[in-house]
Design an enzyme around this catalytic site. Structure first.
Site, PDB file in Angstrom:
ATOM      1  N   THR A 110       0.831  -1.216   0.000  1.00  0.00           N
ATOM      2  CA  THR A 110       0.000   0.000   0.000  1.00  0.00           C
ATOM      3  C   THR A 110       0.865   1.266   0.000  1.00  0.00           C
ATOM      4  OG1 THR A 110      -0.223  -0.139   2.410  1.00  0.00           O
ATOM      5  CG2 THR A 110      -2.011  -1.075   1.078  1.00  0.00           C
ATOM      6  N   ASN A 111       1.990   1.247   0.706  1.00  0.00           N
ATOM      7  CA  ASN A 111       2.884   2.416   0.675  1.00  0.00           C
ATOM      8  C   ASN A 111       3.545   2.565  -0.694  1.00  0.00           C
ATOM      9  OD1 ASN A 111       2.845   3.880   3.220  1.00  0.00           O
ATOM     10  ND2 ASN A 111       3.565   1.997   4.150  1.00  0.00           N
ATOM     11  N   HIS A 121       7.685   4.423   9.527  1.00  0.00           N
ATOM     12  CA  HIS A 121       7.327   3.700  10.748  1.00  0.00           C
ATOM     13  C   HIS A 121       6.009   4.259  11.280  1.00  0.00           C
ATOM     14  CE1 HIS A 121       7.992   1.323  14.342  1.00  0.00           C
ATOM     15  NE2 HIS A 121       7.565   2.358  15.040  1.00  0.00           N
ATOM     16  N   GLU A 148      22.285   1.834  11.663  1.00  0.00           N
ATOM     17  CA  GLU A 148      22.504   0.509  12.259  1.00  0.00           C
ATOM     18  C   GLU A 148      21.611   0.235  13.464  1.00  0.00           C
ATOM     19  OE1 GLU A 148      26.115   1.599   9.904  1.00  0.00           O
ATOM     20  OE2 GLU A 148      24.809   2.663  11.292  1.00  0.00           O
ATOM     21  N   ASP A 188      15.087   1.731  13.837  1.00  0.00           N
ATOM     22  CA  ASP A 188      14.289   2.969  13.957  1.00  0.00           C
ATOM     23  C   ASP A 188      15.092   4.111  14.585  1.00  0.00           C
ATOM     24  OD1 ASP A 188      12.072   1.675  12.835  1.00  0.00           O
ATOM     25  OD2 ASP A 188      11.385   0.987  14.789  1.00  0.00           O
ATOM     26  N   ILE A 219      15.134  -7.595   8.551  1.00  0.00           N
ATOM     27  CA  ILE A 219      16.117  -6.688   9.159  1.00  0.00           C
ATOM     28  C   ILE A 219      17.387  -6.723   8.313  1.00  0.00           C
ATOM     29  CG2 ILE A 219      17.551  -6.243  11.191  1.00  0.00           C
ATOM     30  CD1 ILE A 219      14.644  -5.666  11.732  1.00  0.00           C
ATOM     31  N   GLU A 261       1.019   7.908   6.659  1.00  0.00           N
ATOM     32  CA  GLU A 261       2.025   7.178   5.882  1.00  0.00           C
ATOM     33  C   GLU A 261       1.934   7.464   4.382  1.00  0.00           C
ATOM     34  OE1 GLU A 261       2.651   2.975   6.794  1.00  0.00           O
ATOM     35  OE2 GLU A 261       1.560   3.263   8.672  1.00  0.00           O
TER      36      GLU A 261
END
Length: 198
Positions: free
Chosen positions: A16-17, A107, A145, A148, A90, A178
């Site tokens: 969707t983004n 986020h 690194e 978030d 990740i 978003e």
């Protein structure tokens, strides 16, 4: 010199983004963005169908040698910006350090609230509701690194309403924050990259 920054969007789900970026591009709102590649960590991700419908090069990358294969693709397509859009894998520190200030993530909270390891998807909204916050939102930030932990590019607040469930709140945050923030942030970073090229 090119007046575009070449963008790769990494997805794991429905996309969707990604669709928000595709729509803004089609409306002419992202003049410095060329959407060059969509890569998925899941074979049947709905976002791959969205990319196909939009005529964007799209690939599924298997688990084995994922990062090496991704780096090869990014190099082949001369990618300037990597956008994580509902991407649930990740990335290693080694990968992230190759692309300083070139990986963007969205986020679903106002960082530094409800973020970091283990906070993704509905878990973020469950935590916000359980804590009783009256305002939540979304954050677009550079990836470093620390989960978030990168520099914030943009944020937008969204009201929490009586009777919200995690699913209802998730939908409102996507629609009001978003899907607006992410395309605008991609354009902002793309314009800066193009300007630096002179």
């Amino acid at each position: 010199m090119s007046s575009f920054a070449r963008v790769a969007v990494l997805i794991s789900g429905g996309g969707t983004n990604l669709q928000a970026i595709i729509d803004r591009l089609a409306e002419g709102e992202l003049p410095h963005v060329e959407l060059a590649l969509v890569a998925s960590s899941r074979k049947n991700a709905g976002g791959l169908d969205r990319a196909e419908r939009a005529g964007i090069k799209h690939v599924y990358i298997g688990k084995e040698n994922f990062e090496q294969d991704l780096i090869k693709l990014l190099d082949e397509h001369e990618i300037d910006i990597i956008v994580l859009a509902g991407f649930l894998k990740i990335l290693s520190s080694d990968f992230v350090s190759r692309y300083p200030d070139r990986i963007i993530n969205v986020h679903p909270s106002l960082i530094p609230s409800f973020c970091g390891d283990g906070f993704y998807g509905l878990r973020v909204h469950e935590a916000a509701l359980s804590y009783g916050v009256k305002v939540t939102g979304a954050t677009v930030h550079f990836v470093n690194e620390v989960t978030d932990g990168g520099k914030i590019i943009a944020q937008r607040a969204v009201d929490v309403k009586d009777g919200d469930t995690p699913e209802i709140l998730q939908r409102r945050v996507m629609e009001e924050a978003e899907w607006k923030l992410l395309p605008a942030a991609v354009e902002k970073v793309a314009a800066e990259i193009v300007a630096r090229r002179g």
